[in-house]
Enzyme design. Structure first.
Site, mmCIF file in Angstrom:
data_model
loop_
_atom_site.group_PDB
_atom_site.id
_atom_site.type_symbol
_atom_site.label_atom_id
_atom_site.label_comp_id
_atom_site.label_asym_id
_atom_site.label_seq_id
_atom_site.Cartn_x
_atom_site.Cartn_y
_atom_site.Cartn_z
ATOM 1 N N CYS A 79 93.342 55.963 24.142
ATOM 2 C CA CYS A 79 93.917 54.825 24.892
ATOM 3 C C CYS A 79 93.158 54.647 26.138
ATOM 4 O O CYS A 79 93.449 55.217 27.238
ATOM 5 C CB CYS A 79 95.389 54.868 25.267
ATOM 6 N N THR A 313 119.950 43.435 25.308
ATOM 7 C CA THR A 313 120.151 42.082 24.561
ATOM 8 C C THR A 313 120.463 40.943 25.434
ATOM 9 O O THR A 313 121.106 41.295 26.314
ATOM 10 C CB THR A 313 121.444 42.295 23.458
ATOM 11 N N TYR A 314 120.088 39.860 25.041
ATOM 12 C CA TYR A 314 120.590 38.652 25.792
ATOM 13 C C TYR A 314 121.304 37.766 24.827
ATOM 14 O O TYR A 314 121.592 36.574 25.029
ATOM 15 C CB TYR A 314 119.418 37.797 26.045
ATOM 16 N N THR A 316 120.272 36.630 21.767
ATOM 17 C CA THR A 316 119.482 35.446 21.376
ATOM 18 C C THR A 316 118.610 36.211 20.202
ATOM 19 O O THR A 316 118.313 37.163 20.228
ATOM 20 C CB THR A 316 118.665 34.840 22.413
ATOM 21 N N THR A 325 122.803 41.265 17.883
ATOM 22 C CA THR A 325 121.394 41.804 17.393
ATOM 23 C C THR A 325 121.631 43.643 17.199
ATOM 24 O O THR A 325 120.571 44.291 16.877
ATOM 25 C CB THR A 325 120.160 41.553 18.080
ATOM 26 N N GLU A 390 110.581 38.805 23.085
ATOM 27 C CA GLU A 390 111.452 39.507 21.897
ATOM 28 C C GLU A 390 110.458 40.559 21.304
ATOM 29 O O GLU A 390 110.889 41.605 20.703
ATOM 30 C CB GLU A 390 111.814 38.700 20.727
#
Length: 419
Positions: A79, A313-314, A316, A325, A390
């Protein structure tokens, strides 16, 4: 891959503003990684607190060791972004420039932990009490507090390397903004609107169906389903191997035994360690208290960070609102740890196959085990209809579930050594 320019001017700035409002007296200059995490400000706060604590707060290890451990960890996954960032930090903390010429120039005590770094990065199940004893009773001995501090740093930067690659940061930093526009960066994929709706709606229907069921499986059936998912994961090809075994410049001096990489836990052989059962050693019941006892209050910070990623979480999903979700998030988390041979005994792994499509499983495996192989095509092929924020959340779960898996193996062996 999404454009970093979008991130800086959109959610990344929101994340930075959020932190500056919470800590107005601190001078915070967010790097590229934190800018991307800024899509999720509540998680970003936990991430920055933890990273600042393990690198700069009071602790068992000297500051030059801490930054060099970050370099060593990032080097196992090639990396470049993190290597260069922490080379600079190392020098700014007064580190000896000679150390940056390679492992042969570092103190013997620091060199002694390299094998632990290698094992944790690729096959954490191979870590044993012998490795802990070799560090604490060797000629250049470590205290247990120092070992824990080092392991926390190594696990943090192994998993952060996964995040850097899975979000395309390495590619972004090597391209000009013009080349990004020419290559179509920021486009969500070529799937038609009809296909997108069908895919997301199908996922939502599956989640609702699983939530409404109240079917109890026997312990034998749960075990069988775990083994099925484990073997299926082993059959997935995790990205294309590099055409050359040679390490890129500015990395080879930090890496020994570059051929030592991940091997599928399911194919480890009959004489290798058995499945890690969370009911026997869990983060909540065992790891959390042990790490907290040996290294100040780092357990509080790690626990809050894990929970922030897992519970984020939202409500959505791809523009839909009022979506639960939790089933999807749990399937991702448990699948990641399954790849490392960790089984949650109370979980029905049949849900993994119902909620995670094959391309997502392949992306997760590559991001966890061979992050340096992640490509733009890999990113574009998964969850095409989801928003960039997301997808970043999925990558945060990869970061944290992997981080926790490494710590579970390491802390279990430390506990065994102590008893």
């Amino acid at each position: 891959m999404f454009s970093m320019v979008e991130c800086y001017t959109d959610m990344g700035q929101i994340g930075q503003d959020y932190i500056l409002q919470r800590y107005p007296m601190d001078k915070i200059d967010l790097d590229h990684v934190s800018q991307v995490i800024g899509y999720h400000p509540s998680y970003l706060e936990h991430f920055l607190k933890t990273q600042k604590f393990i690198l700069y707060a009071d602790g068992p290890l000297p500051y030059n060791y801490r930054n060099y451990l970050a370099i060593m960890a990032a080097s196992r996954h090639q990396c470049r972004y993190l290597i260069e960032l922490y080379e600079q930090e190392f020098l700014e903390q007064g580190g000896d420039r000679k150390w940056l010429e390679g492992l042969e120039h570092i103190p013997a005590k620091l060199r002694a932990i390299y094998s632990v770094n290698k094992i944790l990065a690729h096959r954490p199940w191979l870590l044993t009490t012998d490795h802990i004893e070799a560090l604490t009773k060797g000629r250049f001995c470590w205290t247990l507090a120092e070992v824990v501090h080092a392991i926390v740093i190594l696990a943090h930067f192994h998993s952060l390397s996964s995040f850097v690659f899975s979000c395309g940061l390495t590619q972004e930093l090597s391209q000009s903004s013009q080349s990004r526009r020419q290559s179509g960066v920021g486009t969500p994929g070529s799937r038609s609107p009809t296909e997108e709706v069908k895919s997301v709606d199908d996922l939502m229907a599956r989640m609702r169906d699983l939530s409404s069921r109240n079917i109890k499986c026997s312990e034998a059936e749960l075990s069988t389903r775990f083994k099925t998912v484990e073997m299926q994961a082993a059959e997935l090809a995790a990205g294309a191997a590099r055409l050359t075994a040679e390490l890129p410049p500015k990395m080879c001096q930090y890496v020994e035994d570059a051929a030592f990489t991940y091997v599928d836990f399911a194919k480890r052989g009959a004489d290798m360690p058995t499945t890690f059962r969370v009911q026997d050693y869990s983060w909540d019941d065992h790891g959390y208290s042990l790490v907290n006892r040996l290294y100040n209050d780092v357990g509080y910070l790690l626990d809050a960070k894990f929970r922030a990623a897992y519970n984020l979480t939202y409500f959505t999903l791809a523009g839909r609102s009022n979506v639960d979700t939790s089933k999807f998030r749990r399937a991702i988390w448990n699948y990641i740890q399954c790849i490392y041979g960790i089984r949650h005994d109370d979980y029905d792994y049949g849900e993994v196959n119902q909620l995670l499509e094959k391309s997502l499983k392949m992306f997760i495996k590559t991001a966890c085990c061979f992050p340096e192989r992640i490509t733009k095509k890999d990113y574009d092929s998964i969850l095409r209809e989801l928003q960039h924020s997301e997808k970043v959340h999925v990558n945060l779960m990869i970061l944290e579930a992997r981080n926790q898996a490494e710590l579970l193996y390491a802390l279990r062996e430390i506990m065994r050594y102590m008893t």
